[in-house]
Scaffold this motif. Structure first.
Motif, short mmCIF file in Angstrom:
data_model
loop_
_atom_site.label_atom_id
_atom_site.label_comp_id
_atom_site.label_asym_id
_atom_site.label_seq_id
_atom_site.Cartn_x
_atom_site.Cartn_y
_atom_site.Cartn_z
N GLU B 7 -9.95 6.40 6.41
CA GLU B 7 -11.20 5.66 6.38
C GLU B 7 -12.25 6.41 5.57
OE1 GLU B 7 -11.81 5.06 10.52
OE2 GLU B 7 -10.78 3.13 10.52
N GLN B 8 -12.25 7.75 5.70
CA GLN B 8 -13.25 8.54 4.98
C GLN B 8 -13.03 8.43 3.47
OE1 GLN B 8 -12.89 12.36 6.78
NE2 GLN B 8 -14.36 11.89 8.40
N TRP B 9 -11.79 8.33 3.06
CA TRP B 9 -11.52 8.22 1.63
C TRP B 9 -11.86 6.85 1.08
CZ3 TRP B 9 -6.04 10.51 2.62
CH2 TRP B 9 -6.17 11.87 2.93
N GLY B 10 -12.19 5.95 1.97
CA GLY B 10 -12.62 4.65 1.51
C GLY B 10 -11.50 3.68 1.25
N HIS B 11 -10.28 4.05 1.58
CA HIS B 11 -9.19 3.09 1.39
C HIS B 11 -9.26 2.03 2.48
CE1 HIS B 11 -7.45 5.44 -1.67
NE2 HIS B 11 -7.12 6.46 -0.89
N PRO B 12 -9.07 0.77 2.13
CA PRO B 12 -8.95 -0.24 3.18
C PRO B 12 -7.70 0.04 4.00
CG PRO B 12 -8.41 -1.17 1.03
CD PRO B 12 -8.83 0.24 0.79
N VAL B 13 -7.87 0.06 5.30
CA VAL B 13 -6.75 0.44 6.16
C VAL B 13 -6.38 -0.72 7.07
CG1 VAL B 13 -5.98 1.99 7.99
CG2 VAL B 13 -7.37 2.86 6.12
N ILE B 14 -5.10 -0.96 7.16
CA ILE B 14 -4.58 -1.91 8.13
C ILE B 14 -3.63 -1.13 9.04
CG2 ILE B 14 -3.04 -3.90 8.41
CD1 ILE B 14 -4.39 -4.98 5.82
N TYR B 15 -3.72 -1.38 10.32
CA TYR B 15 -2.86 -0.69 11.27
C TYR B 15 -1.75 -1.64 11.69
CZ TYR B 15 -7.08 2.08 11.37
OH TYR B 15 -8.17 2.81 11.00
N VAL B 16 -0.52 -1.22 11.47
CA VAL B 16 0.62 -2.00 11.94
C VAL B 16 1.28 -1.18 13.04
CG1 VAL B 16 2.80 -3.12 11.35
CG2 VAL B 16 0.90 -3.12 9.70
N THR B 21 -1.22 1.56 7.46
CA THR B 21 -0.17 1.03 6.59
C THR B 21 -0.77 0.65 5.24
OG1 THR B 21 0.93 0.19 8.57
CG2 THR B 21 1.67 -0.70 6.47
N PRO B 22 -0.71 1.58 4.29
CA PRO B 22 -1.26 1.27 2.97
C PRO B 22 -0.49 0.11 2.34
CG PRO B 22 -0.69 3.62 3.19
CD PRO B 22 -0.10 2.91 4.37
N GLY B 23 -1.20 -0.69 1.61
CA GLY B 23 -0.54 -1.76 0.87
C GLY B 23 -0.37 -3.05 1.65
N ALA B 24 -0.81 -3.07 2.88
CA ALA B 24 -0.64 -4.30 3.66
C ALA B 24 -1.78 -5.29 3.43
CB ALA B 24 -0.54 -3.98 5.15
N GLU B 25 -2.85 -4.82 2.83
CA GLU B 25 -4.01 -5.70 2.67
C GLU B 25 -3.67 -6.87 1.74
OE1 GLU B 25 -7.49 -4.30 0.72
OE2 GLU B 25 -8.80 -5.57 1.93
N GLY B 26 -4.08 -8.05 2.15
CA GLY B 26 -3.84 -9.24 1.34
C GLY B 26 -2.48 -9.87 1.57
N VAL B 32 4.58 -8.88 6.06
CA VAL B 32 4.52 -7.55 6.67
C VAL B 32 5.64 -7.40 7.70
CG1 VAL B 32 3.12 -6.00 8.09
CG2 VAL B 32 2.05 -7.34 6.26
N ALA B 33 5.83 -8.45 8.49
CA ALA B 33 6.88 -8.40 9.52
C ALA B 33 8.26 -8.23 8.86
CB ALA B 33 6.85 -9.67 10.36
N ALA B 34 8.51 -8.99 7.80
CA ALA B 34 9.82 -8.92 7.14
C ALA B 34 10.07 -7.53 6.59
CB ALA B 34 9.88 -9.96 6.02
N ARG B 35 9.00 -6.89 6.13
CA ARG B 35 9.14 -5.57 5.52
C ARG B 35 9.31 -4.46 6.56
NH1 ARG B 35 4.58 -4.14 1.16
NH2 ARG B 35 5.31 -6.16 0.40
#
Lengths: 67, 280
Positions: B7-16, B21-26, B32-35
Motif C-alpha cells: 500500500e505504501q508503494w502505491g500499488h493497487p492491491v487486491i486481496y485474494v 495479489t498483484p495483477g488482479a485489478e480489472g 481470478v478464480a480460474a487462475r
C-alpha cells in the motif's frame, strides 16, 4: 402502625413482620422472589429473620417458571 | 507487513484469500478464480456473494471457496466482519457469555450468539435431551439421551466451529454460580425452575457486580407477542418476559413464544456487549 414502601407503593402494616411473612401475605412464594431491602440484596436465609422497620424501602422481584 | 508495504508503494492491491495479489485489478472474479483456485464456485467480495462477472478493484477482499468446503477461521471472521459491521463484530468476537440452562431459552440464545460469531460460550445444564424437548429446543431426534451440553456443543460446531465452547455438566446451585461465571462478560439465565431463576439473580446481584445479566420470567403459552418485554431492573441487569405466563398444564412452553423471549435475551446480550445500557 408501620409504613413501608414496597415496589414503589406505600403500605401500612398493623404489626411488625419479617420480609418472608410479608411475601406470604402478598401471595408470593419466598423461594421464587429476590428481595432488596434499603438498597441491599438479601440472602435467602435472611428473609425469615429480617424484620421490616418503619420507613423500610423494599423491592421484590418475583419469578414464574418456564424456559 | 507485506500488505502495508504494497500500500505504501502505491500499488493497487487486491486481496485474494487475504493474500495481496498483484495483477488482479480489472479482472472478473471468474478469471481470478480460474487462475488461483480452479473449481471455486463460491466467490465472496467484501463479505457478500459476488457474481462471476464482477470486476475487482483496488482494495477489494476476495474469497474463493468450493461449495461444501468448510470455510477457514479467517474466512468466517471476514464474512461476519462484513455482515455485522466492524464495530459490532470486534465486540462480539472478543466476548465470552455464560448460559445457565440449555432448554428452550438457552439453546436458542446459544444458537443466535454462535451465528453472530461470539468469541466464547460457557454452557451449563445437568439434563439429557428428551422427546418433550423437541417442540422448542435446538436438538435433533438422533440426540435423545445425550447430555444437553454435549448435544448443543455438537450443534453449535455445525453452525460455527470457531466459537470456543466450554461445558458445565452439573446442576448449578446458588453458591456455585459466582465462582463458575465470574469471568463472563454477560450471564444469561435460562433456567426452567423459578427457584433457580431467583437464586441466580440474587447470586449475581450480590457477588458479580462486573457481569452483565439477562434473565427471563414468563413466556409460556401463546399469549400476546408484545407482552414479552425486556425490562432493565438495575444497570446492566435485565429480565425478559411478560412476568406472568407460567409454564403449567394448559399453558405449555412452545417454540414461537419461547423463541421470542430467547431472542430478546440474545439481542440484549449484544446490546450489553456494545455498551448500550439504556432505561426503557
Amino acid at each position: 402502625m408501620i409504613t413501608i414502601i414496597c415496589n414503589g407503593e406505600s403500605r401500612q402494616l398493623d404489626q411488625q413482620v419479617s420480609v418472608e411473612q410479608l411475601m406470604i401475605s402478598l401471595g408470593l412464594n419466598p423461594e421464587r422472589v429476590v428481595a432488596e431491602l434499603n438498597g441491599r440484596i438479601l440472602n435467602r436465609s435472611e428473609y425469615a429473620v429480617t424484620m421490616l422497620a418503619n420507613g423500610a424501602i423494599l423491592e421484590l422481584i418475583r419469578f414464574v417458571g418456564g424456559g | 507487513m507485506l500488505r502495508r508495504a504494497a500500500e505504501q508503494w502505491g500499488h493497487p492491491v487486491i486481496y485474494v484469500n487475504e493474500q495481496p495479489t498483484p495483477g488482479a485489478e480489472g479482472l472478473r472474479v471468474a478469471e481470478v478464480a480460474a487462475r488461483l483456485k480452479p473449481g471455486a464456485d463460491i466467490v465472496v467480495v467484501n463479505g457478500f456473494p459476488a457474481p462471476p462477472d464482477q470486476v475487482l478493484v483496488a482494495g477489494d477482499h476476495c474469497w474463493l471457496m468450493r461449495r461444501g468446503e468448510v470455510p477457514s477461521a479467517a474466512i468466517m471472521d471476514h464474512l461476519l466482519h462484513a455482515r455485522h459491521t466492524p464495530g459490532v463484530h470486534e465486540a462480539v468476537r472478543r466476548a465470552t457469555v455464560g448460559i445457565m440452562g440449555l432448554g428452550g431459552l438457552g439453546s436458542a440464545v446459544a444458537v443466535a450468539l454462535a451465528r453472530m460469531g461470539i468469541g466464547g460460550l460457557l454452557l451449563a445444564d445437568y439434563d439429557v435431551v428428551e422427546p418433550s424437548n423437541l417442540n422448542r429446543q435446538h436438538y435433533f431426534i438422533d440426540q435423545l439421551g445425550l447430555p444437553k451440553t454435549v448435544a448443543l456443543a455438537a450443534n453449535l460446531a455445525r453452525i460455527n466451529p470457531y466459537v470456543a465452547v466450554d461445558l458445565i455438566e452439573a446442576r448449578l446451585t446458588e453458591a456455585d454460580i459466582p465462582p463458575r461465571f465470574a469471568g463472563m462478560d454477560v450471564l444469561v439465565e435460562c433456567f426452567d425452575d423459578p427457584v433457580m431463576k431467583a437464586a441466580a439473580l440474587r447470586a449475581t446481584l450480590r457477588e458479580l457486580p462486573q457481569v452483565g445479566y439477562v434473565g427471563a420470567s414468563g413466556m409460556a403459552g401463546y399469549g400476546d407477542n408484545n407482552a414479552i418485554r425486556t425490562q432493565r431492573i438495575r444497570p446492566r441487569v435485565y429480565i425478559v418476559g411478560d412476568n406472568e405466563s407460567e409454564a403449567r398444564p394448559g399453558q405449555g412452553l412452545m417454540a414461537p413464544r419461547v423463541g421470542i423471549a430467547a431472542h430478546h435475551q440474545a439481542n440484549q446480550v449484544i446490546r450489553l456487549l456494545l455498551g448500550v445500557d439504556e432505561e426503557a
